[in-house]
Write a protein that holds these residues in place. Structure first.
Motif, short mmCIF file in Angstrom:
data_model
loop_
_atom_site.label_atom_id
_atom_site.label_comp_id
_atom_site.label_asym_id
_atom_site.label_seq_id
_atom_site.Cartn_x
_atom_site.Cartn_y
_atom_site.Cartn_z
N ALA A 233 16.32 2.07 -38.62
CA ALA A 233 17.49 2.92 -38.86
C ALA A 233 17.61 4.00 -37.78
CB ALA A 233 17.38 3.56 -40.25
N ASP A 234 16.46 4.54 -37.36
CA ASP A 234 16.47 5.56 -36.31
C ASP A 234 17.00 4.99 -34.99
OD1 ASP A 234 15.46 7.50 -37.97
OD2 ASP A 234 13.36 7.18 -37.40
N TRP A 235 16.54 3.77 -34.66
CA TRP A 235 17.00 3.16 -33.40
C TRP A 235 18.50 2.88 -33.46
CZ3 TRP A 235 14.01 4.16 -29.70
CH2 TRP A 235 12.61 4.05 -29.76
N GLN A 236 18.98 2.46 -34.60
CA GLN A 236 20.42 2.21 -34.73
C GLN A 236 21.23 3.50 -34.58
OE1 GLN A 236 21.97 -0.72 -34.90
NE2 GLN A 236 19.98 -1.76 -34.78
N GLU A 237 20.68 4.58 -35.13
CA GLU A 237 21.34 5.88 -35.01
C GLU A 237 21.38 6.34 -33.54
OE1 GLU A 237 23.54 8.93 -36.37
OE2 GLU A 237 22.80 7.25 -37.58
N ILE A 238 20.29 6.06 -32.82
CA ILE A 238 20.23 6.41 -31.40
C ILE A 238 21.28 5.64 -30.61
CG2 ILE A 238 18.79 6.17 -29.32
CD1 ILE A 238 16.36 6.83 -31.14
N MET A 239 21.43 4.36 -30.91
CA MET A 239 22.44 3.54 -30.21
C MET A 239 23.84 4.06 -30.49
SD MET A 239 21.02 -0.37 -30.48
CE MET A 239 22.48 -1.00 -29.66
N LYS A 240 24.07 4.46 -31.72
CA LYS A 240 25.39 5.00 -32.09
C LYS A 240 25.70 6.27 -31.31
CE LYS A 240 28.01 6.65 -36.10
NZ LYS A 240 27.96 6.98 -37.55
N LYS A 241 24.67 7.13 -31.20
CA LYS A 241 24.83 8.39 -30.47
C LYS A 241 25.13 8.13 -28.98
CE LYS A 241 22.12 12.31 -28.83
NZ LYS A 241 20.73 12.80 -28.66
N VAL A 242 24.43 7.16 -28.42
CA VAL A 242 24.64 6.81 -27.00
C VAL A 242 26.06 6.33 -26.78
CG1 VAL A 242 24.01 5.17 -25.19
CG2 VAL A 242 22.22 6.30 -26.50
N LYS A 243 26.57 5.53 -27.70
CA LYS A 243 27.93 5.01 -27.56
C LYS A 243 28.96 6.13 -27.62
CE LYS A 243 30.50 0.94 -28.86
NZ LYS A 243 30.53 -0.31 -29.68
N GLU A 244 28.73 7.12 -28.48
CA GLU A 244 29.65 8.25 -28.59
C GLU A 244 29.65 9.11 -27.33
OE1 GLU A 244 28.27 10.25 -32.05
OE2 GLU A 244 29.16 8.82 -33.47
N GLU A 245 28.51 9.22 -26.69
CA GLU A 245 28.38 10.08 -25.52
C GLU A 245 28.46 9.31 -24.20
OE1 GLU A 245 24.65 12.00 -26.03
OE2 GLU A 245 25.26 13.15 -27.80
N GLU A 246 28.85 8.05 -24.29
CA GLU A 246 28.80 7.16 -23.12
C GLU A 246 29.60 7.71 -21.94
OE1 GLU A 246 29.94 2.56 -21.94
OE2 GLU A 246 29.60 3.10 -24.03
N GLU A 247 30.79 8.23 -22.22
CA GLU A 247 31.67 8.67 -21.13
C GLU A 247 31.09 9.85 -20.36
OE1 GLU A 247 36.28 10.06 -20.48
OE2 GLU A 247 35.76 8.77 -22.18
N GLU A 248 30.52 10.83 -21.06
CA GLU A 248 30.03 12.03 -20.39
C GLU A 248 28.69 11.83 -19.70
OE1 GLU A 248 28.08 14.82 -23.67
OE2 GLU A 248 30.05 14.08 -24.33
N SER A 249 27.94 10.79 -20.09
CA SER A 249 26.63 10.58 -19.46
C SER A 249 26.60 9.35 -18.57
CB SER A 249 25.55 10.43 -20.54
OG SER A 249 25.79 9.27 -21.32
N SER A 250 27.75 8.72 -18.38
CA SER A 250 27.77 7.47 -17.62
C SER A 250 27.70 7.73 -16.12
CB SER A 250 29.05 6.68 -17.94
OG SER A 250 30.18 7.41 -17.50
N VAL A 251 27.27 6.70 -15.41
CA VAL A 251 27.18 6.73 -13.95
C VAL A 251 28.23 5.78 -13.40
CG1 VAL A 251 25.69 6.11 -12.01
CG2 VAL A 251 24.74 7.31 -13.97
N PRO A 252 28.97 6.16 -12.34
CA PRO A 252 30.01 5.28 -11.80
C PRO A 252 29.47 3.88 -11.48
CG PRO A 252 30.11 7.43 -10.74
CD PRO A 252 28.89 7.43 -11.60
N THR A 253 30.24 2.87 -11.86
CA THR A 253 29.82 1.48 -11.68
C THR A 253 29.62 1.13 -10.22
OG1 THR A 253 31.08 0.90 -13.65
CG2 THR A 253 30.41 -0.91 -12.21
N ASP A 254 30.49 1.65 -9.32
CA ASP A 254 30.40 1.25 -7.91
C ASP A 254 29.16 1.82 -7.22
OD1 ASP A 254 31.12 3.89 -7.79
OD2 ASP A 254 32.85 3.61 -6.48
N LEU A 255 28.40 2.66 -7.93
CA LEU A 255 27.16 3.18 -7.35
C LEU A 255 26.15 2.05 -7.14
CD1 LEU A 255 25.92 5.97 -6.61
CD2 LEU A 255 24.83 5.95 -8.83
N PHE A 256 26.30 0.98 -7.90
CA PHE A 256 25.35 -0.13 -7.83
C PHE A 256 25.88 -1.29 -6.98
CE2 PHE A 256 24.56 2.11 -11.82
CZ PHE A 256 23.21 2.36 -11.72
N LYS A 257 26.95 -1.04 -6.23
CA LYS A 257 27.54 -2.14 -5.45
C LYS A 257 26.61 -2.65 -4.35
CE LYS A 257 30.07 1.11 -2.46
NZ LYS A 257 29.08 1.14 -1.41
N ASP A 258 25.66 -1.81 -3.89
CA ASP A 258 24.76 -2.23 -2.82
C ASP A 258 23.45 -2.82 -3.34
OD1 ASP A 258 26.41 -1.35 -0.65
OD2 ASP A 258 25.91 0.70 -1.20
#
Length: 822
Positions: A233-258
């Motif tokens: 249940a704790d791990w599921q709650e952590i995943m939910k929290k990550v999804k809610e905060e995804e936009e503010e903690s995300s890294v631009p996709t094109d950073l991994f183009k190389d």
């Protein structure tokens, strides 16, 4: 303690390389580091730029080159004509990606200068934009504007990391620290524990942006090693929290183009091969393909025949994984293959082993072709991660090379480790100076190196080569004229500064080190470029601390430019001083010329003009003595410059009890500090008490009295001329030093060349010192002006050898007056 006054013994790569006789591995061999230095913009990219003459209209421009946050642009339509090229600052200029004007209903209009060249605007735009690459929108707008892409991976950012040990799964990780692209990662949900932290370079094929697992059909769940620490249940709650905060903690996709692209493999389960365990890369062992997951990933297990074994050494691989080899690779390369634990006997034979296991060898076609074209050679030095303790980055020496693999000996690790086997494309190896440039602690050798002539105190290098690559790497293939300088929205761009290696280098700068400097630095921001130039000069000096002292800002001088703190390392001590540099491009040429004269070298040694064949100052025909007569400061602190008094010891010995007044203020030592404290000492603080003069003094009272007299004479600053009675070399009656035997000269020492002086010294018991005279280009005139204080300071000699040398110099002086003075 933070308040300790004990000097910090630091490591200096330049001195270490010189002492060990080794060379640094070339920077170009570390492709992952080169990639990390790119700013996201590249020559050839296009963007829409406000037209200077009409800020309400825009036109398409192409990036010509980059310099940090500065872009050199050319409006499309000028072709190869660069007369209208202009610099702009990403942070302040009105720049946008291609298509922005159309989306925002802005006007695209041909600039006046090329209006007649473009009769049909629509047709022209359609042609030049076909297949064009637009500058990245995220680096031109919003929060990421003007930032180096690597800086976007900030602490708190989230990524997904594949599990390389258990199965093909991934879990979210938090960035704890970003050191030049080397990331310290912590599993999401373990905020209070660093037990499972990992260090991984951001281009690692197993590191991805959040959402990668879901997109590619892989399971997103915590690794087995940490799964039991929390409830489901704790791990599921952590995943939910990550999804809610995804936009503010995300890294631009094109950073991994190389990132390296993972290809399709052809391994099958049960195949045998040779492998190196990435967690303990010290031996090559037989291994088995334990499991094939899909066309990209498979699992390798290091063979272990012991019946009582409880754990297995297994890890996920792909076709380009380092450390996997075909059967018999070790034998063909003359390397030892470590038999599996539990294997009967010491002589391992693959044919018998395959028969015993009932297995087949993985065919050669399964493995990528290996290359030997990488630039590494035996005995080269670099910096490498300790596989046993990834927190440590150590000095490493290449002890062996085979195809695309290096054997590295790590120096200074807390616990000694065997030679590590790494791929030349490993992201855990770095060029010399990488740690210093990125503010990370490099593990120094366990003790200082001692050579036959001197004991070296190892010190920390300042940002030199790598920093110049960071700021100016994008300029290396560009052809920019020295006149390229322009005001950019309140900032100034400096032209290229050329190092004219043929010009006279003077008494302070080492001719050999000057020859090793790059041909040019810049263009770019004036302060950055000039600071870079001065840092290179300081490190090309015989005594870096002395050059820093010459350059430091006079406390009483008028403040006309910009104060920059520069550093120098000499004899195990760190020095720093405030140096004034100019801010504007129109003052650069004068600044360079004045700095050259201050350092008593040719005014054209460095500056915005390249000396092609012959220097306008005709400096090549001048000896050190003659040269300083025209340009030098005529100070008494260098060889060949008269002190304004006699060369005998009588004057210097008059007041033996006084000690020289110590200099403080700008020029200070760097003190040892605790790991938790920050060095906030201002450049003007007196904590170092003395600077380089104190370091260079002999321990004896004689040296102190000589130093005092030298300081007194320094204030006179007399122009040297043999026609000046006060400044001429001493007459025989003034020579008090005992002369053992009379010297008969065949030629006038005033006319001796440097070679003549060297020839004379080689005939004496001071022959080992002849090399110093050759390096410092001391001719006959300079020889006659040498004194004991000058010899001690400029040649860095102890009192005994200095007196012995001056004994022979006095013999020449006496013979000169007896034979040629009239």
């Amino acid at each position: 303690d933070a308040g300790s006054s004990v000097e910090e013994m630091e490591f200096n790569w330049d001195e270490y390389l010189e002492d060990t006789g080794a060379t640094a591995a070339p920077h170009g061999s570390f492709k992952h580091v080169d990639t990390s230095l790119q700013n996201g913009f590249a020559p050839g990219m296009k963007l829409e730029v406000a037209v200077k003459s009409d800020q309400n209209t825009y036109w398409v421009a192409t990036i010509i080159t980059t310099c940090g946050q500065l872009l050199l642009l050319r409006y499309d339509g000028y072709g190869e004509d660069r007369k209208a090229d202009f610099w702009c600052d990403i942070m302040t200029a009105d720049l946008h990606p291609i298509g922005w004007c159309e989306q925002n209903k802005k006007i695209l209009k041909v600039p006046e200068g090329i209006k007649d060249k473009i009769p049909d605007q629509e047709e022209f735009l359609q042609r030049v934009l076909k297949g064009a690459c637009s500058a990245p929108a995220n680096l031109l707008e919003g929060l990421h504007r003007g930032k180096n892409p690597l800086d976007l991976i900030a602490p708190g950012s989230r990524l997904e990391l594949q599990n390389v040990r258990d199965s093909l799964e991934a879990w979210i990780v938090n960035v704890v620290e970003n050191v030049g692209g080397r990331l310290k990662l912590r599993y999401e949900g373990l905020e209070d524990s660093d037990k499972f932290d990992q260090w991984i370079f951001y281009l690692d094929p197993f590191l991805h942006q959040v959402g990668w697992a879901a997109q590619h059909g892989y399971s997103l769940q915590p690794p087995l090693a940490i799964r039991s620490l929390k409830s489901e249940a704790d791990w599921q709650e952590i995943m939910k929290k990550v999804k809610e905060e995804e936009e503010e903690s995300s890294v631009p996709t094109d950073l991994f183009k190389d990132k390296p692209v993972i290809g399709v493999h052809s391994f099958s389960e049960g195949m045998k091969l040779e492998a190196v365990d990435p967690m303990a890369p010290f031996v090559i062992s037989p291994a088995t393909v334990l499991k094939v997951y899909n066309e990209k990933y498979f699992m390798i297990e290091i063979d272990d025949l012991r019946p009582e074994r409880t754990t297995s050494q297994s890890y996920i691989c792909h076709v380009n994984s380092a450390g996997i080899f075909p059967v018999q690779w070790s034998l063909k390369n003359g390397l030892h293959l470590s038999p599996p634990p539990g294997y009967p006997g010491q002589d391992f034979d693959w044919a018998d082993y395959l028969k015993q296991c009932g297995a087949e060898a993985a065919p050669q076609s399964c493995f990528p072709s290996l290359t030997s074209d990488h630039g590494f050679k035996e005995n080269m030095k670099l910096e490498a991660v300790n596989p046993v303790d990834p927190e440590e980055v150590c000095i490493a020496t290449v002890t062996k090379l085979k195809d695309s693999y290096l054997w590295l000996q790590l120096e200074g690790s807390k616990k000694p480790v065997p030679d590590c086997i790494v791929s030349v494309e490993s992201m855990n190896i770095f060029p010399v100076g990488w740690c210093e440039t990125n503010g990370y602690q490099l593990r120094p050798p366990r003790k200082a190196i001692v050579n036959k002539q001197k004991k070296i105190a190892v010190v920390q290098p300042e940002k030199q080569i790598l920093s110049s690559r960071t700021v100016h790497d994008g300029l290396k293939n560009q052809e920019l004229n020295s006149s390229d300088s322009v005001v950019i929205n309140g900032k100034y761009c400096c032209p290229k500064i050329y190092f004219n290696h043929r010009c006279f280098s003077g008494p302070y700068l080492n001719k050999g080190r000057i020859a090793e400097l790059p041909q040019s630095v810049g263009p770019g921001n004036c302060v950055l470029v000039l600071k870079e130039v001065l840092t290179l000069l300081i490190n090309a000096a015989y005594k870096p601390s002395r050059v820093l002292r010459e350059l430091q800002l006079d406390e009483e001088a008028a403040w006309h430019g910009h104060g920059e703190t520069l550093k120098a390392k000499y004899k195990g001590k760190s020095y720093r001083a405030t140096v004034e540099v100019v801010r504007t491009a129109d003052r650069v040429a004068d600044f360079c010329r004045k700095t050259c004269i201050k350092l008593e070298c040719c005014p054209n040694l460095f500056g915005p003009q390249m000396v092609l064949d012959k220097c306008s100052e005709n400096c090549s025909v001048l000896t050190k003595t003659k040269y300083t007569h025209y340009y030098g400061k005529r100070k008494n602190k260098r060889i060949g410059r008269p002190p304004g008094g006699h060369s005998n010891l009588e004057v210097a010995m008059k007041k033996p009890n006084k000690r020289r007044k110590r200099r403080k203020h700008f020029f200070v030592h760097k003190k040892k500090r605790s790991s938790t404290s920050v060095d906030n000492t201002p450049a003007g603080s007196p904590q170092g008490s003395g600077g380089e003069e104190e370091d260079d003094q002999d321990e004896s009272e004689l040296s102190h009295s000589l130093a005092q007299d030298r300081d007194k004479r320094k204030r006179k600053l007399r122009t040297f001329s043999f026609s000046d009675d006060e400044n001429k070399p001493p007459s025989p009656k003034d020579i008090k030093m005992e002369v053992a035997e009379k010297l008969q000269l065949d030629s006038n020492p005033l006319e001796w060349s440097v070679a003549d002086v060297v020839r004379f010294l080689k005939s004496t018991d001071c022959a080992p010192l002849a090399r110093i005279f050759l390096d410092q280009e001391i001719d006959g005139q300079a020889l006659l002006l040498l004194t004991l204080p000058t010899v001690q300071e400029c040649m860095d000699l102890k009192l005994g050898p200095a007196i012995k040398l001056c004994h022979h110099i006095e013999r020449v002086k006496l013979a000169f007056y007896q034979q040629f003075a009239n």
